[in-house]
Design a protein around this motif. Structure first.
Motif, PDB file in Angstrom:
ATOM      1  N   MET A   1       0.826  -1.174   0.000  1.00 27.87           N
ATOM      2  CA  MET A   1       0.000   0.000   0.000  1.00 27.87           C
ATOM      3  C   MET A   1       0.880   1.251   0.000  1.00 27.87           C
ATOM      4  N   ALA A   2       1.983   1.192   0.747  1.00 25.61           N
ATOM      5  CA  ALA A   2       2.865   2.352   0.803  1.00 25.61           C
ATOM      6  C   ALA A   2       3.464   2.646  -0.565  1.00 25.61           C
ATOM      7  N   ALA A   3       3.788   1.598  -1.314  1.00 21.40           N
ATOM      8  CA  ALA A   3       4.355   1.798  -2.657  1.00 21.40           C
ATOM      9  C   ALA A   3       3.321   2.422  -3.585  1.00 21.40           C
ATOM     10  N   TYR A   4       2.070   2.010  -3.469  1.00 23.73           N
ATOM     11  CA  TYR A   4       1.012   2.601  -4.290  1.00 23.73           C
ATOM     12  C   TYR A   4       0.848   4.082  -3.961  1.00 23.73           C
ATOM     13  N   LYS A   5       0.847   4.408  -2.664  1.00 23.32           N
ATOM     14  CA  LYS A   5       0.700   5.807  -2.264  1.00 23.32           C
ATOM     15  C   LYS A   5       1.887   6.640  -2.738  1.00 23.32           C
ATOM     16  N   LYS A   6       3.086   6.088  -2.615  1.00 23.73           N
ATOM     17  CA  LYS A   6       4.278   6.798  -3.049  1.00 23.73           C
ATOM     18  C   LYS A   6       4.212   7.081  -4.547  1.00 23.73           C
ATOM     19  N   ASN A   7       3.799   6.087  -5.315  1.00 22.88           N
ATOM     20  CA  ASN A   7       3.693   6.266  -6.758  1.00 22.88           C
ATOM     21  C   ASN A   7       2.643   7.314  -7.111  1.00 22.88           C
ATOM     22  N   ALA A   8       1.535   7.317  -6.387  1.00 25.55           N
ATOM     23  CA  ALA A   8       0.483   8.308  -6.653  1.00 25.55           C
ATOM     24  C   ALA A   8       0.966   9.718  -6.347  1.00 25.55           C
ATOM     25  N   ILE A   9       1.764   9.877  -5.298  1.00 29.59           N
ATOM     26  CA  ILE A   9       2.279  11.194  -4.922  1.00 29.59           C
ATOM     27  C   ILE A   9       3.347  11.662  -5.909  1.00 29.59           C
ATOM     28  N   GLU A  10       4.259  10.747  -6.279  1.00 31.82           N
ATOM     29  CA  GLU A  10       5.343  11.126  -7.183  1.00 31.82           C
ATOM     30  C   GLU A  10       4.841  11.402  -8.596  1.00 31.82           C
ATOM     31  N   GLY A  11       3.776  10.737  -8.999  1.00 33.63           N
ATOM     32  CA  GLY A  11       3.187  10.998 -10.304  1.00 33.63           C
ATOM     33  C   GLY A  11       3.948  10.411 -11.469  1.00 33.63           C
ATOM     34  N   GLU A  12       4.626   9.308 -11.261  1.00 31.21           N
ATOM     35  CA  GLU A  12       5.380   8.656 -12.332  1.00 31.21           C
ATOM     36  C   GLU A  12       4.859   7.243 -12.538  1.00 31.21           C
ATOM     37  N   TYR A  13       5.245   6.660 -13.659  1.00 31.74           N
ATOM     38  CA  TYR A  13       4.913   5.265 -13.891  1.00 31.74           C
ATOM     39  C   TYR A  13       5.774   4.395 -12.991  1.00 31.74           C
ATOM     40  N   ALA A  14       5.222   3.273 -12.554  1.00 27.54           N
ATOM     41  CA  ALA A  14       5.955   2.360 -11.688  1.00 27.54           C
ATOM     42  C   ALA A  14       5.651   0.933 -12.116  1.00 27.54           C
ATOM     43  N   ILE A  15       6.531   0.037 -11.726  1.00 26.99           N
ATOM     44  CA  ILE A  15       6.346  -1.386 -12.026  1.00 26.99           C
ATOM     45  C   ILE A  15       6.143  -2.122 -10.716  1.00 26.99           C
ATOM     46  N   ASN A  16       5.048  -2.880 -10.641  1.00 22.64           N
ATOM     47  CA  ASN A  16       4.795  -3.722  -9.481  1.00 22.64           C
ATOM     48  C   ASN A  16       5.764  -4.889  -9.544  1.00 22.64           C
ATOM     49  N   GLN A  17       6.632  -5.016  -8.543  1.00 25.66           N
ATOM     50  CA  GLN A  17       7.679  -6.031  -8.572  1.00 25.66           C
ATOM     51  C   GLN A  17       7.134  -7.444  -8.410  1.00 25.66           C
ATOM     52  N   GLU A  18       5.995  -7.590  -7.761  1.00 20.43           N
ATOM     53  CA  GLU A  18       5.423  -8.921  -7.569  1.00 20.43           C
ATOM     54  C   GLU A  18       4.723  -9.441  -8.812  1.00 20.43           C
ATOM     55  N   SER A  19       3.939  -8.564  -9.463  1.00 18.46           N
ATOM     56  CA  SER A  19       3.156  -9.022 -10.611  1.00 18.46           C
ATOM     57  C   SER A  19       3.739  -8.563 -11.946  1.00 18.46           C
ATOM     58  N   GLY A  20       4.607  -7.562 -11.937  1.00 19.09           N
ATOM     59  CA  GLY A  20       5.205  -7.078 -13.165  1.00 19.09           C
ATOM     60  C   GLY A  20       4.346  -6.098 -13.939  1.00 19.09           C
ATOM     61  N   GLU A  21       3.195  -5.709 -13.388  1.00 19.88           N
ATOM     62  CA  GLU A  21       2.326  -4.783 -14.108  1.00 19.88           C
ATOM     63  C   GLU A  21       2.844  -3.351 -13.994  1.00 19.88           C
ATOM     64  N   ILE A  22       2.607  -2.575 -15.033  1.00 16.14           N
ATOM     65  CA  ILE A  22       3.004  -1.173 -15.053  1.00 16.14           C
ATOM     66  C   ILE A  22       1.826  -0.345 -14.546  1.00 16.14           C
ATOM     67  N   LEU A  23       2.098   0.498 -13.566  1.00 14.45           N
ATOM     68  CA  LEU A  23       1.044   1.274 -12.917  1.00 14.45           C
ATOM     69  C   LEU A  23       1.200   2.755 -13.196  1.00 14.45           C
ATOM     70  N   THR A  24       0.086   3.381 -13.506  1.00 12.53           N
ATOM     71  CA  THR A  24       0.056   4.836 -13.622  1.00 12.53           C
ATOM     72  C   THR A  24      -0.260   5.406 -12.243  1.00 12.53           C
ATOM     73  N   PRO A  25      -0.032   6.691 -12.048  1.00 10.91           N
ATOM     74  CA  PRO A  25      -0.372   7.284 -10.747  1.00 10.91           C
ATOM     75  C   PRO A  25      -1.854   7.145 -10.391  1.00 10.91           C
ATOM     76  N   GLN A  26      -2.733   7.216 -11.394  1.00 12.49           N
ATOM     77  CA  GLN A  26      -4.168   7.087 -11.127  1.00 12.49           C
ATOM     78  C   GLN A  26      -4.505   5.664 -10.664  1.00 12.49           C
ATOM     79  N   GLU A  27      -3.914   4.671 -11.335  1.00 10.83           N
ATOM     80  CA  GLU A  27      -4.158   3.277 -10.926  1.00 10.83           C
ATOM     81  C   GLU A  27      -3.619   3.028  -9.522  1.00 10.83           C
ATOM     82  N   SER A  28      -2.463   3.597  -9.225  1.00  6.17           N
ATOM     83  CA  SER A  28      -1.881   3.432  -7.887  1.00  6.17           C
ATOM     84  C   SER A  28      -2.776   4.035  -6.819  1.00  6.17           C
ATOM     85  N   GLU A  29      -3.346   5.184  -7.104  1.00  5.27           N
ATOM     86  CA  GLU A  29      -4.237   5.821  -6.133  1.00  5.27           C
ATOM     87  C   GLU A  29      -5.491   4.990  -5.907  1.00  5.27           C
TER      88      GLU A  29
END
Length: 80
Positions: A1-29
């Motif tokens: 959850m902390a990684a999702y919140k961090k990604n939403a705040i930073e506003g960048e694309y991120a990769i979920n290390q467990e599933s490999g999916e690419i997340l946008t800030p909106q999806e993370s939020e």
């Protein structure tokens, strides 16, 4: 959850290390909000399961100790 919140705040694309999916800030939020709603529900379930596991592990430990004690007594009795 902390990684999702961090990604939403930073506003960048991120990769979920467990599933490999690419997340946008909106999806993370969205995922962070969903987890915030689910975690309180899971907390009660996890606490009850942890109590059951603790009881079962104590029973296992005592029965193992008792079985070794009885084994020791059975090995000593034929000698007497």
């Amino acid at each position: 959850m902390a990684a999702y919140k961090k990604n939403a705040i930073e506003g960048e694309y991120a990769i979920n290390q467990e599933s490999g999916e690419i997340l946008t800030p909106q999806e993370s939020e969205i995922k962070a909000d969903a987890l915030e709603q689910l975690l309180p529900k899971w907390n009660g379930t996890l606490e009850s399961l942890s109590k059951k596991i603790c009881i079962c592990s104590n029973v296992r430990d005592y029965t193992l100790f008792l079985s070794y004690a009885l084994l020791a007594v059975s090995k000593v009795l034929p000698v007497l």
